[in-house]
Design an enzyme around this catalytic site. Sequence first.
Site: not given
Length: 131
Positions: A20, A28, A98, A120-122
């Site tokens: 947990h 990316d 970011h 910024y594809a994270n």
Amino acid sequence: MKKTLLLNSVLSELIASLGHGDMVVIGDAGLPIPPETRRIDLALCRGIPPLLETVRVIASEMQVEKALIATETGQRSPHIRDGLGQLLPNTPFEEVSHEQLKALCRQARAVVRTGEYTPYANVILVAGVVF
């Protein structure tokens, strides 16, 4: 042979070992990964595998309590933010900068590197519990 969607043995082991609050980053191709953080590199070439498809498969086996994305994702790549919302419809999202997202990579159990070439594809998936 496994019957479930996720066939990658390294990712299966990672998900089975999560507790947990543990974090898994799906990033990316350009996300810097700290040397001390476990790297699971799935990138084959530009765009393969895409981030959203990778999230879809991982989320099929991982109990996700919440997701963290960079504020810049919604500003620069809204289709990624929208796609994540569709894949994780009942999951609360928190936005961080970011720079904060990159710093959180140090605390993650692993960073999964995709072939995604979108800025910024994270996303950070935080493990929940199934009970």
